[in-house]
Design an enzyme around this catalytic site. Structure first.
Site, PDB file in Angstrom:
ATOM      1  N   ILE A   1       0.846  -1.206   0.000  1.00  0.00           N
ATOM      2  CA  ILE A   1       0.000   0.000   0.000  1.00  0.00           C
ATOM      3  C   ILE A   1       0.879   1.254   0.000  1.00  0.00           C
ATOM      4  CG2 ILE A   1      -1.834   1.265   1.206  1.00  0.00           C
ATOM      5  CD1 ILE A   1      -2.703  -1.501   2.385  1.00  0.00           C
TER       6      ILE A   1
ATOM      7  N   THR B   1       9.595  -6.709   4.823  1.00  0.00           N
ATOM      8  CA  THR B   1       8.613  -7.268   3.891  1.00  0.00           C
ATOM      9  C   THR B   1       8.421  -6.347   2.695  1.00  0.00           C
ATOM     10  OG1 THR B   1       6.828  -6.342   5.230  1.00  0.00           O
ATOM     11  CG2 THR B   1       7.324  -8.672   5.556  1.00  0.00           C
TER      12      THR B   1
ATOM     13  N   ILE C   1      12.212   1.561  12.165  1.00  0.00           N
ATOM     14  CA  ILE C   1      11.470   2.697  12.736  1.00  0.00           C
ATOM     15  C   ILE C   1      11.426   2.682  14.264  1.00  0.00           C
ATOM     16  CG2 ILE C   1       9.962   3.324  10.802  1.00  0.00           C
ATOM     17  CD1 ILE C   1       7.807   1.570  12.493  1.00  0.00           C
TER      18      ILE C   1
ATOM     19  N   ALA D   1       4.357   1.345   8.194  1.00  0.00           N
ATOM     20  CA  ALA D   1       5.331   0.276   8.470  1.00  0.00           C
ATOM     21  C   ALA D   1       4.831  -0.616   9.594  1.00  0.00           C
ATOM     22  CB  ALA D   1       6.679   0.880   8.844  1.00  0.00           C
TER      23      ALA D   1
ATOM     24  N   SER E   1      -5.864  -1.798  11.386  1.00  0.00           N
ATOM     25  CA  SER E   1      -6.384  -3.029  10.782  1.00  0.00           C
ATOM     26  C   SER E   1      -7.775  -3.373  11.296  1.00  0.00           C
ATOM     27  CB  SER E   1      -5.434  -4.176  11.105  1.00  0.00           C
ATOM     28  OG  SER E   1      -6.047  -5.407  10.779  1.00  0.00           O
TER      29      SER E   1
ATOM     30  N   TYR F   1      -0.820 -10.315  16.019  1.00  0.00           N
ATOM     31  CA  TYR F   1      -0.774  -9.251  15.007  1.00  0.00           C
ATOM     32  C   TYR F   1      -1.900  -8.240  15.248  1.00  0.00           C
ATOM     33  CZ  TYR F   1      -1.914  -6.751  10.762  1.00  0.00           C
ATOM     34  OH  TYR F   1      -2.257  -5.744   9.896  1.00  0.00           O
TER      35      TYR F   1
ATOM     36  N   LYS G   1      -1.511  -4.215  16.415  1.00  0.00           N
ATOM     37  CA  LYS G   1      -2.020  -3.120  15.585  1.00  0.00           C
ATOM     38  C   LYS G   1      -3.045  -2.294  16.366  1.00  0.00           C
ATOM     39  CE  LYS G   1      -1.358  -2.149  11.815  1.00  0.00           C
ATOM     40  NZ  LYS G   1      -0.363  -1.148  11.319  1.00  0.00           N
TER      41      LYS G   1
ATOM     42  N   ARG H   1     -15.437 -11.385   1.855  1.00  0.00           N
ATOM     43  CA  ARG H   1     -14.512 -10.363   2.334  1.00  0.00           C
ATOM     44  C   ARG H   1     -14.849  -9.012   1.709  1.00  0.00           C
ATOM     45  NH1 ARG H   1     -13.796 -13.559   5.529  1.00  0.00           N
ATOM     46  NH2 ARG H   1     -11.909 -14.447   6.420  1.00  0.00           N
TER      47      ARG H   1
ATOM     48  N   GLY I   1     -11.083 -19.287  14.193  1.00  0.00           N
ATOM     49  CA  GLY I   1     -11.015 -17.848  14.488  1.00  0.00           C
ATOM     50  C   GLY I   1     -11.176 -16.968  13.269  1.00  0.00           C
TER      51      GLY I   1
HETATM   52  N1  UDP Z   1      -8.493 -17.903   1.392  1.00  0.00           N
HETATM   53  C1  UDP Z   1      -8.681 -19.040   0.627  1.00  0.00           C
HETATM   54  N2  UDP Z   1      -7.582 -19.742   0.244  1.00  0.00           N
HETATM   55  C2  UDP Z   1      -6.316 -19.393   0.590  1.00  0.00           C
HETATM   56  C3  UDP Z   1      -6.133 -18.226   1.368  1.00  0.00           C
HETATM   57  C4  UDP Z   1      -7.253 -17.513   1.748  1.00  0.00           C
HETATM   58  O1  UDP Z   1      -9.806 -19.413   0.297  1.00  0.00           O
HETATM   59  O2  UDP Z   1      -5.371 -20.101   0.213  1.00  0.00           O
HETATM   60  C5  UDP Z   1      -9.679 -17.139   1.834  1.00  0.00           C
HETATM   61  C6  UDP Z   1      -9.802 -17.027   3.357  1.00  0.00           C
HETATM   62  O3  UDP Z   1     -10.572 -18.085   3.872  1.00  0.00           O
HETATM   63  C7  UDP Z   1     -10.517 -15.708   3.528  1.00  0.00           C
HETATM   64  C8  UDP Z   1     -10.126 -14.895   2.311  1.00  0.00           C
HETATM   65  O4  UDP Z   1      -9.548 -15.819   1.381  1.00  0.00           O
HETATM   66  O5  UDP Z   1     -11.903 -15.907   3.493  1.00  0.00           O
HETATM   67  C9  UDP Z   1      -9.149 -13.799   2.607  1.00  0.00           C
HETATM   68  O6  UDP Z   1      -8.032 -14.360   3.272  1.00  0.00           O
HETATM   69  P1  UDP Z   1      -6.792 -13.451   3.671  1.00  0.00           P
HETATM   70  O7  UDP Z   1      -5.852 -14.319   4.426  1.00  0.00           O
HETATM   71  O8  UDP Z   1      -6.308 -12.744   2.452  1.00  0.00           O
HETATM   72  O9  UDP Z   1      -7.446 -12.338   4.616  1.00  0.00           O
HETATM   73  P2  UDP Z   1      -8.268 -12.439   5.984  1.00  0.00           P
HETATM   74  O10 UDP Z   1      -8.733 -13.865   6.180  1.00  0.00           O
HETATM   75  O11 UDP Z   1      -7.318 -11.981   7.029  1.00  0.00           O
HETATM   76  O12 UDP Z   1      -9.426 -11.529   5.819  1.00  0.00           O
END
Ligand code: UDP
Length: 329
Positions: free
Chosen positions: A13, A36, A58, A78, A121, A145, A149, A213, A267
Protein backbone atom coordinates in the site's frame (compact mmCIF):
# COMPACT_ATOMS: atom_id res chain seq x y z
CA UNK A 1 1.49 19.85 0.18
CA UNK A 2 5.26 20.09 0.58
CA UNK A 3 7.07 17.33 2.41
CA UNK A 4 5.58 13.97 3.29
CA UNK A 5 7.08 11.03 5.19
CA UNK A 6 5.80 7.50 4.57
CA UNK A 7 6.89 4.66 6.85
CA UNK A 8 6.59 1.33 5.07
CA UNK A 9 6.68 3.21 1.76
CA UNK A 10 8.35 0.26 -0.02
CA UNK A 11 5.47 -2.05 0.91
CA UNK A 12 2.33 -2.84 -1.04
CA UNK A 13 0.00 0.00 0.00
CA UNK A 14 2.86 2.35 0.92
CA UNK A 15 4.41 2.20 -2.54
CA UNK A 16 1.09 3.08 -4.19
CA UNK A 17 0.75 6.02 -1.82
CA UNK A 18 4.29 7.15 -2.70
CA UNK A 19 3.43 6.95 -6.44
CA UNK A 20 0.47 9.24 -5.84
CA UNK A 21 2.36 11.74 -3.64
CA UNK A 22 5.20 12.06 -6.17
CA UNK A 23 2.65 12.49 -8.96
CA UNK A 24 1.09 15.30 -6.93
CA UNK A 25 4.50 17.01 -6.68
CA UNK A 26 5.36 16.31 -3.03
CA UNK A 27 8.84 15.71 -1.65
CA UNK A 28 8.66 12.23 -0.17
CA UNK A 29 10.81 10.54 2.46
CA UNK A 30 10.34 6.78 2.81
CA UNK A 31 11.50 4.90 5.91
CA UNK A 32 11.47 1.14 5.38
CA UNK A 33 13.59 -1.71 6.70
CA UNK A 34 12.76 -3.90 3.65
CA UNK A 35 11.74 -6.74 5.95
CA UNK A 36 8.61 -7.27 3.89
CA UNK A 37 8.67 -4.14 1.73
CA UNK A 38 10.74 -4.40 -1.44
CA UNK A 39 12.96 -1.72 -3.00
CA UNK A 40 11.70 -2.98 -6.40
CA UNK A 41 8.29 -1.53 -5.51
CA UNK A 42 9.86 1.94 -5.86
CA UNK A 43 12.37 1.05 -8.59
CA UNK A 44 10.47 3.15 -11.15
CA UNK A 45 11.30 6.29 -9.10
CA UNK A 46 15.02 5.65 -8.78
CA UNK A 47 16.01 8.79 -10.73
CA UNK A 48 13.41 10.98 -9.04
CA UNK A 49 15.18 13.45 -6.78
CA UNK A 50 11.95 14.18 -4.94
CA UNK A 51 12.10 10.73 -3.35
CA UNK A 52 14.47 9.91 -0.50
CA UNK A 53 14.47 6.21 0.37
CA UNK A 54 16.02 5.29 3.73
CA UNK A 55 16.54 1.73 4.94
CA UNK A 56 16.00 1.97 8.68
CA UNK A 57 14.25 0.32 11.63
CA UNK A 58 11.47 2.70 12.74
CA UNK A 59 11.65 1.51 16.35
CA UNK A 60 15.08 3.23 16.66
CA UNK A 61 13.87 6.68 17.66
CA UNK A 62 17.29 8.32 17.88
CA UNK A 63 18.06 7.27 14.32
CA UNK A 64 14.76 8.21 12.66
CA UNK A 65 14.00 11.52 14.40
CA UNK A 66 16.11 13.67 12.05
CA UNK A 67 14.11 12.59 8.99
CA UNK A 68 10.97 14.28 10.38
CA UNK A 69 12.39 17.83 10.15
CA UNK A 70 10.05 20.13 8.18
CA UNK A 71 7.70 17.25 7.37
CA UNK A 72 4.07 18.28 6.89
CA UNK A 73 2.33 14.91 6.71
CA UNK A 74 3.28 11.51 8.14
CA UNK A 75 1.66 8.33 6.87
CA UNK A 76 2.58 5.47 9.19
CA UNK A 77 2.21 2.17 7.35
CA UNK A 78 5.33 0.28 8.47
CA UNK A 79 4.40 -2.88 10.38
CA UNK A 80 4.82 -6.63 10.41
CA UNK A 81 1.74 -8.43 9.06
CA UNK A 82 0.41 -12.02 9.01
CA UNK A 83 -1.08 -14.25 11.66
CA UNK A 84 1.16 -17.30 12.14
CA UNK A 85 4.49 -15.44 12.39
CA UNK A 86 2.89 -13.15 14.97
CA UNK A 87 1.92 -16.20 17.05
CA UNK A 88 5.46 -17.55 16.78
CA UNK A 89 7.25 -14.25 17.45
CA UNK A 90 5.02 -11.99 19.57
CA UNK A 91 7.90 -9.93 20.95
CA UNK A 92 9.19 -9.14 17.46
CA UNK A 93 5.69 -7.99 16.48
CA UNK A 94 5.40 -5.84 19.58
CA UNK A 95 8.72 -4.18 18.82
CA UNK A 96 7.86 -3.34 15.20
CA UNK A 97 4.18 -2.56 15.52
CA UNK A 98 3.93 -0.97 18.97
CA UNK A 99 7.42 0.37 19.79
CA UNK A 100 7.78 1.35 16.13
CA UNK A 101 4.56 3.37 16.32
CA UNK A 102 5.54 5.17 19.54
CA UNK A 103 8.85 6.07 17.98
CA UNK A 104 7.18 7.49 14.84
CA UNK A 105 4.59 9.33 16.98
CA UNK A 106 7.29 10.94 19.09
CA UNK A 107 9.35 12.01 16.09
CA UNK A 108 6.17 13.51 14.60
CA UNK A 109 5.26 15.33 17.80
CA UNK A 110 8.73 16.77 18.40
CA UNK A 111 8.84 18.05 14.83
CA UNK A 112 5.27 19.40 14.94
CA UNK A 113 3.98 17.62 11.85
CA UNK A 114 0.61 18.88 10.64
CA UNK A 115 -1.01 15.51 10.06
CA UNK A 116 -0.43 11.93 11.23
CA UNK A 117 -2.34 9.12 9.51
CA UNK A 118 -2.11 5.60 10.94
CA UNK A 119 -2.71 2.43 8.93
CA UNK A 120 -4.86 0.40 11.31
CA UNK A 121 -6.38 -3.03 10.78
CA UNK A 122 -9.97 -4.23 10.75
CA UNK A 123 -8.64 -7.42 12.38
CA UNK A 124 -9.43 -5.61 15.65
CA UNK A 125 -13.08 -6.66 15.18
CA UNK A 126 -12.31 -10.41 15.25
CA UNK A 127 -15.60 -12.17 14.62
CA UNK A 128 -18.07 -9.30 15.11
CA UNK A 129 -21.75 -9.42 16.03
CA UNK A 130 -22.75 -6.81 13.51
CA UNK A 131 -22.56 -6.62 9.70
CA UNK A 132 -21.70 -4.23 8.21
CA UNK A 133 -19.34 -3.59 11.12
CA UNK A 134 -19.19 -0.02 12.47
CA UNK A 135 -16.19 1.63 14.15
CA UNK A 136 -18.03 1.33 17.47
CA UNK A 137 -18.03 -2.50 17.39
CA UNK A 138 -16.33 -4.27 20.28
CA UNK A 139 -12.58 -4.84 20.01
CA UNK A 140 -11.90 -8.59 19.82
CA UNK A 141 -8.29 -9.17 18.93
CA UNK A 142 -7.73 -12.86 18.23
CA UNK A 143 -3.97 -13.11 17.64
CA UNK A 144 -0.82 -11.08 18.36
CA UNK A 145 -0.77 -9.25 15.01
CA UNK A 146 -4.29 -7.89 15.59
CA UNK A 147 -3.44 -7.05 19.20
CA UNK A 148 -0.28 -5.08 18.34
CA UNK A 149 -2.02 -3.12 15.59
CA UNK A 150 -4.82 -2.24 17.99
CA UNK A 151 -2.52 -1.28 20.88
CA UNK A 152 -0.61 0.96 18.47
CA UNK A 153 -3.88 2.55 17.39
CA UNK A 154 -4.61 3.35 21.04
CA UNK A 155 -1.21 5.04 21.28
CA UNK A 156 -1.99 7.07 18.15
CA UNK A 157 -5.30 8.31 19.58
CA UNK A 158 -3.61 8.97 22.92
CA UNK A 159 -0.94 11.14 21.28
CA UNK A 160 -3.78 13.09 19.72
CA UNK A 161 -5.53 13.52 23.04
CA UNK A 162 -2.55 14.30 25.27
CA UNK A 163 -0.16 16.13 22.96
CA UNK A 164 -2.61 17.52 20.41
CA UNK A 165 -0.90 15.72 17.53
CA UNK A 166 -3.41 15.87 14.62
CA UNK A 167 -3.97 12.12 14.22
CA UNK A 168 -6.40 9.96 12.25
CA UNK A 169 -6.56 6.15 12.22
CA UNK A 170 -7.80 4.21 9.20
CA UNK A 171 -8.96 0.64 9.83
CA UNK A 172 -8.41 -1.10 6.53
CA UNK A 173 -10.34 -4.15 5.41
CA UNK A 174 -9.03 -6.56 2.72
CA UNK A 175 -6.96 -4.34 0.45
CA UNK A 176 -5.81 -5.79 -2.87
CA UNK A 177 -4.00 -4.49 -5.92
CA UNK A 178 -0.79 -4.80 -7.92
CA UNK A 179 2.28 -5.50 -5.72
CA UNK A 180 0.23 -7.03 -2.92
CA UNK A 181 2.65 -9.00 -0.82
CA UNK A 182 4.57 -11.96 -2.19
CA UNK A 183 6.76 -12.67 0.85
CA UNK A 184 7.34 -16.29 1.82
CA UNK A 185 4.59 -16.26 4.45
CA UNK A 186 1.22 -17.85 3.78
CA UNK A 187 -1.61 -15.35 3.71
CA UNK A 188 -3.36 -12.69 1.63
CA UNK A 189 -5.53 -14.64 -0.76
CA UNK A 190 -4.73 -12.72 -3.95
CA UNK A 191 -1.00 -13.55 -3.82
CA UNK A 192 -1.81 -17.20 -3.12
CA UNK A 193 -4.34 -17.53 -5.95
CA UNK A 194 -2.38 -15.54 -8.58
CA UNK A 195 0.77 -17.62 -8.05
CA UNK A 196 -1.35 -20.78 -8.32
CA UNK A 197 -2.93 -19.54 -11.54
CA UNK A 198 0.45 -18.66 -13.07
CA UNK A 199 1.64 -22.21 -12.43
CA UNK A 200 -1.58 -23.89 -13.58
CA UNK A 201 -2.24 -25.23 -10.10
CA UNK A 202 -5.70 -25.38 -8.47
CA UNK A 203 -6.87 -22.63 -6.16
CA UNK A 204 -6.77 -23.71 -2.51
CA UNK A 205 -10.20 -22.56 -1.38
CA UNK A 206 -10.68 -22.45 2.39
CA UNK A 207 -13.87 -24.10 3.70
CA UNK A 208 -16.65 -24.06 1.14
CA UNK A 209 -15.64 -20.70 -0.35
CA UNK A 210 -18.92 -19.06 0.66
CA UNK A 211 -17.11 -16.84 3.15
CA UNK A 212 -16.98 -13.22 2.03
CA UNK A 213 -14.51 -10.36 2.33
CA UNK A 214 -14.75 -6.60 1.95
CA UNK A 215 -12.17 -6.41 -0.85
CA UNK A 216 -11.05 -2.84 -1.54
CA UNK A 217 -8.81 -1.84 -4.43
CA UNK A 218 -5.59 -0.06 -3.51
CA UNK A 219 -6.19 3.08 -5.61
CA UNK A 220 -9.38 3.73 -3.61
CA UNK A 221 -7.39 3.31 -0.40
CA UNK A 222 -4.76 5.81 -1.58
CA UNK A 223 -7.49 8.34 -2.43
CA UNK A 224 -8.83 7.96 1.11
CA UNK A 225 -5.41 8.57 2.69
CA UNK A 226 -4.95 11.76 0.70
CA UNK A 227 -8.47 13.04 1.39
CA UNK A 228 -8.06 12.35 5.10
CA UNK A 229 -4.71 14.16 5.18
CA UNK A 230 -6.23 17.15 3.40
CA UNK A 231 -9.16 17.28 5.82
CA UNK A 232 -9.10 18.91 9.23
CA UNK A 233 -10.27 15.78 11.06
CA UNK A 234 -8.44 15.07 14.30
CA UNK A 235 -8.52 12.12 16.67
CA UNK A 236 -10.93 10.14 14.53
CA UNK A 237 -11.03 6.45 13.65
CA UNK A 238 -12.53 5.49 10.28
CA UNK A 239 -13.26 2.17 8.64
CA UNK A 240 -11.73 1.96 5.19
CA UNK A 241 -13.51 -0.60 3.07
CA UNK A 242 -15.57 -0.87 -0.07
CA UNK A 243 -18.79 -1.24 1.91
CA UNK A 244 -19.47 -4.41 -0.12
CA UNK A 245 -18.57 -8.04 0.50
CA UNK A 246 -17.64 -10.70 -2.06
CA UNK A 247 -17.32 -14.48 -1.70
CA UNK A 248 -14.14 -16.43 -2.36
CA UNK A 249 -16.16 -18.49 -4.84
CA UNK A 250 -16.92 -15.29 -6.76
CA UNK A 251 -13.21 -14.45 -6.79
CA UNK A 252 -12.40 -17.93 -8.14
CA UNK A 253 -15.07 -17.51 -10.81
CA UNK A 254 -13.50 -14.22 -11.93
CA UNK A 255 -9.95 -15.61 -11.91
CA UNK A 256 -10.94 -18.88 -13.60
CA UNK A 257 -9.37 -22.21 -12.67
CA UNK A 258 -9.74 -25.47 -10.77
CA UNK A 259 -10.36 -25.73 -7.02
CA UNK A 260 -8.96 -27.81 -4.17
CA UNK A 261 -10.62 -27.35 -0.79
CA UNK A 262 -8.59 -26.89 2.40
CA UNK A 263 -9.95 -26.86 5.96
CA UNK A 264 -11.52 -23.76 7.45
CA UNK A 265 -9.18 -22.08 9.92
CA UNK A 266 -10.22 -21.42 13.52
CA UNK A 267 -11.01 -17.85 14.49
CA UNK A 268 -11.51 -16.80 10.89
CA UNK A 269 -14.63 -14.67 10.24
CA UNK A 270 -17.17 -15.90 7.67
CA UNK A 271 -17.59 -12.32 6.59
CA UNK A 272 -15.77 -9.00 6.70
CA UNK A 273 -17.92 -6.06 5.73
CA UNK A 274 -17.15 -2.44 6.59
CA UNK A 275 -19.80 0.04 7.68
CA UNK A 276 -18.46 3.06 5.79
CA UNK A 277 -21.04 5.77 6.44
CA UNK A 278 -18.74 7.59 8.90
CA UNK A 279 -15.96 8.28 6.38
CA UNK A 280 -18.53 8.94 3.67
CA UNK A 281 -20.24 11.61 5.75
CA UNK A 282 -17.20 13.20 7.40
CA UNK A 283 -14.64 13.01 4.58
CA UNK A 284 -16.79 12.48 1.50
CA UNK A 285 -14.80 9.39 0.46
CA UNK A 286 -16.24 6.29 -1.17
CA UNK A 287 -14.58 3.42 -3.03
CA UNK A 288 -15.26 3.56 -6.77
CA UNK A 289 -13.40 0.61 -8.36
CA UNK A 290 -15.82 -2.28 -9.06
CA UNK A 291 -14.51 -5.65 -7.86
CA UNK A 292 -14.64 -7.12 -11.38
CA UNK A 293 -12.38 -4.33 -12.73
CA UNK A 294 -9.97 -4.64 -9.81
CA UNK A 295 -9.64 -8.39 -10.33
CA UNK A 296 -9.03 -7.83 -14.05
CA UNK A 297 -6.21 -5.40 -13.18
CA UNK A 298 -4.68 -8.13 -11.01
CA UNK A 299 -4.82 -10.56 -13.94
CA UNK A 300 -3.24 -7.95 -16.21
CA UNK A 301 -0.34 -7.68 -13.75
CA UNK A 302 -0.06 -11.39 -12.92
CA UNK A 303 3.65 -11.62 -13.83
CA UNK A 304 4.48 -9.79 -10.60
CA UNK A 305 3.69 -13.03 -8.73
CA UNK A 306 6.10 -15.11 -10.83
CA UNK A 307 8.46 -15.54 -7.88
CA UNK A 308 5.78 -15.84 -5.21
CA UNK A 309 5.53 -19.22 -3.45
CA UNK A 310 3.07 -21.69 -4.98
CA UNK A 311 0.97 -23.03 -2.12
CA UNK A 312 -0.35 -26.60 -2.07
CA UNK A 313 -2.72 -28.06 0.56
CA UNK A 314 0.26 -29.90 2.17
CA UNK A 315 2.36 -26.74 2.43
CA UNK A 316 -0.64 -24.81 3.77
CA UNK A 317 -1.21 -27.46 6.42
CA UNK A 318 2.38 -27.09 7.56
CA UNK A 319 2.32 -23.27 7.44
CA UNK A 320 -0.89 -23.02 9.48
CA UNK A 321 0.01 -25.57 12.18
CA UNK A 322 0.30 -22.97 14.98
CA UNK A 323 -2.89 -21.30 13.77
CA UNK A 324 -4.85 -24.51 14.40
CA UNK A 325 -2.89 -25.25 17.57
CA UNK A 326 -3.42 -21.90 19.32
CA UNK A 327 -6.68 -20.56 17.85
CA UNK A 328 -8.47 -23.87 17.56
CA UNK A 329 -9.37 -24.13 21.23
N1 UDP B 1 -8.49 -17.90 1.39
C1 UDP B 1 -8.68 -19.04 0.63
N2 UDP B 1 -7.58 -19.74 0.24
C2 UDP B 1 -6.32 -19.39 0.59
C3 UDP B 1 -6.13 -18.23 1.37
C4 UDP B 1 -7.25 -17.51 1.75
O1 UDP B 1 -9.81 -19.41 0.30
O2 UDP B 1 -5.37 -20.10 0.21
C5 UDP B 1 -9.68 -17.14 1.83
C6 UDP B 1 -9.80 -17.03 3.36
O3 UDP B 1 -10.57 -18.09 3.87
C7 UDP B 1 -10.52 -15.71 3.53
C8 UDP B 1 -10.13 -14.89 2.31
O4 UDP B 1 -9.55 -15.82 1.38
O5 UDP B 1 -11.90 -15.91 3.49
C9 UDP B 1 -9.15 -13.80 2.61
O6 UDP B 1 -8.03 -14.36 3.27
P1 UDP B 1 -6.79 -13.45 3.67
O7 UDP B 1 -5.85 -14.32 4.43
O8 UDP B 1 -6.31 -12.74 2.45
O9 UDP B 1 -7.45 -12.34 4.62
P2 UDP B 1 -8.27 -12.44 5.98
O10 UDP B 1 -8.73 -13.86 6.18
O11 UDP B 1 -7.32 -11.98 7.03
O12 UDP B 1 -9.43 -11.53 5.82
Amino acid sequence: MGKVLVTGGAGFIGSHLVDRLLKDGCDVVVLDDFSTGRPQNLEHHKNNRKLKLVQIDISEYSKIEKFFKNVDWVFHLAALADIVPSIKKPFKYHKSNVNGTISVLEASRVNEVKRFVYAASSSCYGIPDQYPTPETAEIRTEYPYALTKNIAEQYVIHWGKIYGLPVVSLRMFNVYGPRSRTSGTYGAVFGVFLAQKLHNKPFTVVGNGNQTRDFTFVSDIVDAYIQVAESDMCNEIFNLGSGQTYSINRLVELLGGDILYVPKRPGEPDCTFAEISKIQKMIGWKAVIPFENGVQTMLDNIDYWQEAPVWTPEKIKEATREWFQYLGK
